[in-house]
Every structure is written in structure tokens, then in C-alpha cells.
Design a protein around this motif. Structure first.
Motif, PDB file in Angstrom:
ATOM      1  N   TYR A 164      60.260 -12.991  44.398  1.00 13.12           N
ATOM      2  CA  TYR A 164      58.594 -11.939  45.453  1.00 13.12           C
ATOM      3  C   TYR A 164      59.102 -10.957  44.034  1.00 13.12           C
ATOM      4  O   TYR A 164      59.698 -11.064  42.538  1.00 13.12           O
ATOM      5  CB  TYR A 164      59.749 -11.158  46.056  1.00 13.12           C
ATOM      6  N   PHE A 165      57.783 -11.487  43.339  1.00 11.34           N
ATOM      7  CA  PHE A 165      57.164 -11.225  42.007  1.00 11.34           C
ATOM      8  C   PHE A 165      56.161 -10.281  42.206  1.00 11.34           C
ATOM      9  O   PHE A 165      55.336  -9.697  42.426  1.00 11.34           O
ATOM     10  CB  PHE A 165      55.981 -12.798  41.594  1.00 11.34           C
ATOM     11  N   ARG A 166      56.770  -8.627  40.997  1.00 14.76           N
ATOM     12  CA  ARG A 166      55.900  -7.504  40.763  1.00 14.76           C
ATOM     13  C   ARG A 166      55.073  -7.490  40.327  1.00 14.76           C
ATOM     14  O   ARG A 166      55.504  -8.264  38.634  1.00 14.76           O
ATOM     15  CB  ARG A 166      57.100  -6.469  40.273  1.00 14.76           C
ATOM     16  N   GLU A 167      53.940  -7.616  40.359  1.00 12.14           N
ATOM     17  CA  GLU A 167      52.497  -7.374  39.253  1.00 12.14           C
ATOM     18  C   GLU A 167      52.327  -8.781  38.100  1.00 12.14           C
ATOM     19  O   GLU A 167      52.244  -8.530  37.488  1.00 12.14           O
ATOM     20  CB  GLU A 167      52.289  -6.571  38.276  1.00 12.14           C
ATOM     21  N   ASN A 168      52.851  -9.805  38.833  1.00 12.47           N
ATOM     22  CA  ASN A 168      53.040 -11.188  38.330  1.00 12.47           C
ATOM     23  C   ASN A 168      51.183 -11.385  38.175  1.00 12.47           C
ATOM     24  O   ASN A 168      51.820 -12.935  37.294  1.00 12.47           O
ATOM     25  CB  ASN A 168      54.161 -12.000  38.897  1.00 12.47           C
ATOM     26  N   ILE A 180      56.819 -16.139  47.553  1.00 10.69           N
ATOM     27  CA  ILE A 180      57.310 -17.413  47.013  1.00 10.69           C
ATOM     28  C   ILE A 180      57.616 -17.903  48.230  1.00 10.69           C
ATOM     29  O   ILE A 180      58.997 -17.596  48.587  1.00 10.69           O
ATOM     30  CB  ILE A 180      57.221 -17.918  45.731  1.00 10.69           C
ATOM     31  N   TYR A 181      57.610 -19.069  48.987  1.00 10.06           N
ATOM     32  CA  TYR A 181      58.290 -19.379  50.838  1.00 10.06           C
ATOM     33  C   TYR A 181      58.246 -20.827  50.604  1.00 10.06           C
ATOM     34  O   TYR A 181      57.547 -21.501  48.956  1.00 10.06           O
ATOM     35  CB  TYR A 181      57.372 -19.289  51.183  1.00 10.06           C
ATOM     36  N   CYS A 182      59.558 -21.485  50.081  1.00 12.08           N
ATOM     37  CA  CYS A 182      59.592 -22.816  50.211  1.00 12.08           C
ATOM     38  C   CYS A 182      60.580 -23.596  51.249  1.00 12.08           C
ATOM     39  O   CYS A 182      60.786 -22.692  51.973  1.00 12.08           O
ATOM     40  CB  CYS A 182      60.774 -22.456  48.760  1.00 12.08           C
ATOM     41  N   LEU A 183      60.148 -24.789  51.200  1.00 11.80           N
ATOM     42  CA  LEU A 183      60.302 -25.819  52.587  1.00 11.80           C
ATOM     43  C   LEU A 183      60.506 -26.657  52.059  1.00 11.80           C
ATOM     44  O   LEU A 183      60.249 -27.358  51.387  1.00 11.80           O
ATOM     45  CB  LEU A 183      59.807 -25.961  53.536  1.00 11.80           C
ATOM     46  N   LEU A 184      62.567 -27.148  51.900  1.00 11.52           N
ATOM     47  CA  LEU A 184      62.926 -28.166  51.414  1.00 11.52           C
ATOM     48  C   LEU A 184      62.916 -29.681  52.772  1.00 11.52           C
ATOM     49  O   LEU A 184      63.049 -29.488  54.282  1.00 11.52           O
ATOM     50  CB  LEU A 184      63.923 -28.144  51.491  1.00 11.52           C
TER      51      LEU A 184
END
Length: 189
Positions: A164-168, A180-184
Motif C-alpha cells: 500500500y503506497f501512500r500518495e505515490n 499493488i497486488y501480486c500473483l505468483l
């Protein structure tokens, strides 16, 4: 175990098929339909990118998709309904990080097709392609934190919240948060 991105994928644009959809390269004839889809308020609400206002904007975007493929940087498929031959949505894998065998995905679906299983069908087909044909190790998705439908779709397919990026991200005069979500590949095998 080191994995190598399959560079041969970029030799010829990979056309794919599922039960109701054909996945193929955009062409300039899709520009009007792409404009209507990307400028639709329900679609553009969470895109955090410049919204097209003219066909020339989507023609330029389509040319960018072609260039990215030619340079081996990404693949964006238009998905077309087999019965109506209508543009339903699109799906892309870009920002391909060859060293780490990782790619970022993005997708849109025209609202008239929401709730009919089209995105589920597309995700099944294209996630398999990313892992099995492109030989990626992981897929990531950068999501606007308010986009509940996109987050639910990713979770349905086993993606995990990675960050979770704050104000990026600066867009339209303000700093926005993103997830950001990720699937391996190992998550689905």
C-alpha cells in the motif's frame, strides 16, 4: 530456480481464444470503440490517466501498443466478442521485468459487459498465457484504492495485496494512494 522470459512470444503477435472471446492486436479500426470505452465515466473513474477525448487520442494509444510489442516491452490484447464481433475490453501485460520475470497487468471492460463473466474468462486465458507462454514468475497490478471491483477480481484470482503506497502517484493535481497486488506462478499450480 531461475526463469527466463520467453522472448519468442514477441516474434508474432499471439492471438488467443476463449469460449466467447478472441484476443488479438488492436488495429486502427478499433479506435472509435476504444475511445467510447476509455472515455466512459464508469471506466475512466479509476484509471488515473489522461482520458481520451478524440479518436486521434486512441489511435495514438493503439500505435503505442504496437510499438511496445515490437520492442518486446509489453502486449495489449483487444478482446472481441465472437458472436457480435464487438470490442468488449482489453488486457495488457507491460513493464516486463526480464531479470525478475515479472510483468504488470492492466485491463478494462466496457460497462455494458459488466457482470456477464467476460473479465473472468479473459483473466483465466491471459493469466495462463503470462505464466505458461511468456514464462513470467509473477504478475502485478497497480490499483486505485477506491476501485473495489478491480480489487475483488484480483482477489478472486488469488492475487495478494503486496503493498500500500501512500500518495505515490501524482494525477490531476493531487497525490493518490495505490495498492499493488501480486500473483505468483506457484499460486496457481
Amino acid at each position: 530456480m531461475q526463469t527466463q522470459v520467453n522472448e519468442h512470444v514477441f516474434d508474432t503477435f499471439p492471438e488467443l481464444e476463449s469460449e466467447r472471446l478472441v484476443f488479438k492486436a488492436y488495429n486502427i479500426e478499433h479506435a472509435e470503440a476504444l475511445l467510447k470505452m476509455r472515455s466512459h465515466q464508469a471506466v475512466s473513474k479509476y484509471m488515473d490517466t489522461e482520458i481520451p477525448t478524440h479518436v486521434s487520442d486512441t489511435e495514438k494509444r493503439i500505435k503505442g501498443y504496437h510499438t511496445a510489442f515490437e520492442e518486446g516491452k509489453g502486449i495489449t490484447w483487444a478482446f472481441i466478442d465472437k458472436t457480435s464481433n464487438q470490442l468488449v475490453g482489453d488486457f495488457g501485460i507491460w513493464r516486463i521485468d526480464r531479470k525478475n520475470a515479472r510483468g504488470e497487468i492492466g485491463y478494462i471492460l466496457h460497462p455494458v459487459f459488466w457482470g456477464k463473466g467476460y473479465m473472468t474468462e479473459a483473466m483465466n486465458t491471459l493469466i495462463r498465457f503470462g505464466f505458461n507462454d511468456l514464462n513470467l514468475h509473477s504478475l502485478e497490478a497497480n490499483v486505485n484504492i477506491d476501485n473495489k471491483n478491480s480489487k475483488a477480481l484480483l482477489l478472486k484470482f488469488g492475487f495478494k495485496l503486496e503493498a500500500y503506497f501512500r500518495e505515490n502517484f501524482y494525477y490531476n493535481g493531487q497525490f493518490l494512494d495505490s495498492e499493488i497486488y501480486c500473483l505468483l506462478k506457484s499460486d496457481i499450480n
